[in-house]
Design a protein around this motif. Structure first.
Motif, short mmCIF file in Angstrom:
data_model
loop_
_atom_site.label_atom_id
_atom_site.label_comp_id
_atom_site.label_asym_id
_atom_site.label_seq_id
_atom_site.Cartn_x
_atom_site.Cartn_y
_atom_site.Cartn_z
N LEU A 180 1.32 -0.91 0.04
CA LEU A 180 -0.11 0.13 -0.26
C LEU A 180 0.93 1.37 0.01
O LEU A 180 1.99 1.47 0.76
CB LEU A 180 -0.75 0.21 0.94
CG LEU A 180 -1.64 -1.16 1.24
CD1 LEU A 180 -3.09 -1.02 2.65
CD2 LEU A 180 -3.43 -0.62 0.55
N SER A 181 0.39 2.31 -0.58
CA SER A 181 0.95 3.18 -1.03
C SER A 181 0.69 4.50 0.14
O SER A 181 -0.05 4.42 0.85
CB SER A 181 1.42 4.49 -2.31
OG SER A 181 0.07 4.40 -2.42
N LEU A 182 0.90 5.99 0.27
CA LEU A 182 1.28 6.11 1.58
C LEU A 182 0.20 7.07 0.92
O LEU A 182 -1.28 7.69 1.59
CB LEU A 182 1.98 7.47 1.01
CG LEU A 182 3.64 7.47 2.47
CD1 LEU A 182 4.18 8.61 1.35
CD2 LEU A 182 3.42 6.95 3.32
N ASP A 183 -0.34 6.73 -0.63
CA ASP A 183 -1.84 8.11 -1.04
C ASP A 183 -2.88 6.91 -0.74
O ASP A 183 -4.44 6.64 0.05
CB ASP A 183 -1.90 7.98 -2.55
CG ASP A 183 -0.81 9.13 -2.94
OD1 ASP A 183 -0.84 10.04 -1.84
OD2 ASP A 183 -0.18 9.83 -3.87
N ASP A 184 -2.20 5.65 -1.00
CA ASP A 184 -3.35 4.30 -0.28
C ASP A 184 -3.83 4.76 1.04
O ASP A 184 -5.47 4.83 0.60
CB ASP A 184 -3.21 3.19 -0.24
CG ASP A 184 -2.72 2.91 -2.51
OD1 ASP A 184 -3.41 3.71 -2.75
OD2 ASP A 184 -1.85 2.14 -2.68
N ILE A 185 -3.05 4.73 1.44
CA ILE A 185 -3.94 4.88 3.26
C ILE A 185 -3.97 6.00 3.31
O ILE A 185 -4.95 6.17 4.38
CB ILE A 185 -2.21 4.82 3.90
CG1 ILE A 185 -1.20 3.42 3.62
CG2 ILE A 185 -2.54 4.84 5.92
CD1 ILE A 185 0.13 2.73 4.49
N ASN A 186 -3.74 7.13 3.37
CA ASN A 186 -4.16 8.58 3.11
C ASN A 186 -5.92 8.38 3.07
O ASN A 186 -6.36 8.70 3.44
CB ASN A 186 -3.55 9.20 2.70
CG ASN A 186 -3.83 10.80 3.16
OD1 ASN A 186 -3.32 10.89 4.00
ND2 ASN A 186 -3.61 11.91 2.42
N ASP A 187 -5.60 7.64 2.23
CA ASP A 187 -7.39 7.89 0.38
C ASP A 187 -8.24 6.67 1.95
O ASP A 187 -9.48 7.49 2.15
CB ASP A 187 -6.83 7.14 -0.12
CG ASP A 187 -7.29 8.29 -1.40
OD1 ASP A 187 -6.82 8.94 -0.98
OD2 ASP A 187 -6.45 7.46 -2.32
N ILE A 188 -7.65 5.67 3.03
CA ILE A 188 -8.85 5.34 3.68
C ILE A 188 -8.57 5.83 5.17
O ILE A 188 -10.10 5.53 5.60
CB ILE A 188 -8.11 3.50 3.85
CG1 ILE A 188 -8.11 3.22 2.59
CG2 ILE A 188 -8.55 2.92 5.08
CD1 ILE A 188 -7.48 2.24 2.07
N LEU A 189 -7.46 6.71 5.40
CA LEU A 189 -7.44 6.89 7.12
C LEU A 189 -8.03 8.11 7.02
O LEU A 189 -8.32 8.62 7.86
CB LEU A 189 -6.15 6.86 7.65
CG LEU A 189 -6.74 5.18 7.51
CD1 LEU A 189 -4.64 4.68 8.43
CD2 LEU A 189 -7.17 4.30 8.90
N GLY A 190 -7.85 9.07 5.54
CA GLY A 190 -7.70 10.56 6.21
C GLY A 190 -7.49 10.91 7.31
O GLY A 190 -8.12 12.08 7.12
#
Lengths: 88, 268
Positions: B193-203
């Protein structure tokens, strides 16, 4: 994008993409409807307030509700705060 | 006014204690008087990571139960005069923590320290809730991996419902995302998972990215917070994180894979 990517464009999605999609589903489920609360929560809260007010004068925030999940068990935690001067 | 910061994650083994130790060390290195408390009662480990395991005489539970005072239990770090440790008990269990005792101890510490770092145990039971209850801010430590991200989401839910701030309806606990064990090369290959992926999910806002690094194990072997190591990539990343926490603008490092010559040529 490098020129070799042309040959890779029809590759199936990466495992990271799959991971992200699966996570989006489970997280959306938890967050759906304002946290852990079932959809009937606001109405139940209003109904309880209405019943309470037949007997005591209470404010709008007198009824606090929480759902606790322990394994398969769901516990509805109800907290009713009576005003200081609610004497009988 | 002292700030209380919980380091939490839900899942175990993601780097909470490593992060708590290096975050506290980094704040102390920047001149702030800081104490780091181990809330993992029964599974004490912060003392090992900080390298003071042989100096623990009294612990957090002794203080809570009145068997020792804070002065006796606080261990001053030998490397930085601004850094103190309060160890967890090794013999008791988590029920020995009680909210009044924790509050009393935190209030007393707040008279003397600028930052109080609470190293949470894994899980979502008493110990974890005690660690987060009085927090002003939270570092949510996450690995780029499905179970860790999901557990972090669960912890975010708890921060917004189980803490003192949530219960009293004050300003919510300020949440920061810390991604640890990040392997940029594997992200590049679509395996992680990329930083963007994690960011999209956890916000929640990203405070720092700590690269997967052998230096972390080396540092814990020798009882040194990795932030105190010279020339350690993970240590540098923690110092950047601390600087950002203190309001500085530092670009993220160690988030791009080093490209091999052939990869550059092929445009990969």
């Amino acid at each position: 994008m490098g020129w070799l990517d042309v040959f890779r464009s029809n590759e199936k999605k990466t495992s990271a993409q799959t991971a992200k999609e699966r996570l989006q589903v489970v997280v959306a489920h938890r967050r759906g409807g304002g946290g852990d609360h079932p959809a009937y929560f606001p109405q139940l809260q209003q109904d309880l307030l209405a019943v309470l007010r037949k007997y005591v004068q209470v404010g709008d925030d007198a009824v606090q509700m929480e759902i606790e999940r322990e394994g398969d068990l769901e516990v509805l935690e109800l907290n009713i705060t009576l005003p200081e001067d609610a004497k009988h | 006014m002292a700030k209380i910061i919980v380091v939490t994650s839900g899942k175990g083994g993601v780097g909470k204690t490593t992060t708590a130790a290096s975050f506290a060390a980094g704040l102390a290195m920047r001149g702030h008087k800081t104490v780091v408390i181990d809330f993992d009662v029964g599974l004490r480990n912060l003392d090992l990571i900080m390298g003071c395991e042989r100096r623990v005489v009294f612990d957090f539970i002794n203080v809570i139960s009145g068997e020792a005072n804070l002065k006796q239990a606080l261990i001053r770090d030998k490397r930085h005069e601004n850094l103190y440790i309060l160890a967890a008990s090794q013999t008791r269990d988590k029920d020995a923590l009680n909210q009044e005792g924790v509050e009393r101890t935190l209030n007393k510490l707040a008279e003397d320290f600028e930052y109080i770092i609470c190293d949470s145990p894994a899980g979502i039971e008493t110990g974890a809730i005690m660690a987060m209850y009085f927090a002003d801010e939270a570092l949510v430590v996450t690995n780029p991996e499905v179970s860790s991200v999901r557990d972090s989401d669960r912890v975010l839910g708890m921060l917004s419902s189980k803490t003192k701030r949530a219960k009293e309806g004050g300003e919510p606990v300020k949440e920061h995302l810390v991604v640890t064990r990040y392997a940029a090369s594997r992200v590049g290959k679509g395996e992680m998972l990329s930083l963007d992926d994690i960011n999209d999910i956890l916000g929640i806002p990203l405070l720092g990215v700590i690269p997967e690094s052998e230096k972390v194990l080396n540092a814990s072997n020798s009882g040194m917070p990795v932030a105190m190591e010279d020339n350690a990539d993970a240590g540098q990343a923690y110092l950047d994180l601390v600087a950002r926490f203190l309001g500085e603008n530092r670009p993220m490092r160690f988030t791009q894979a080093k490209k091999k010559f052939l990869d550059r040529l092929m445009g990969r």
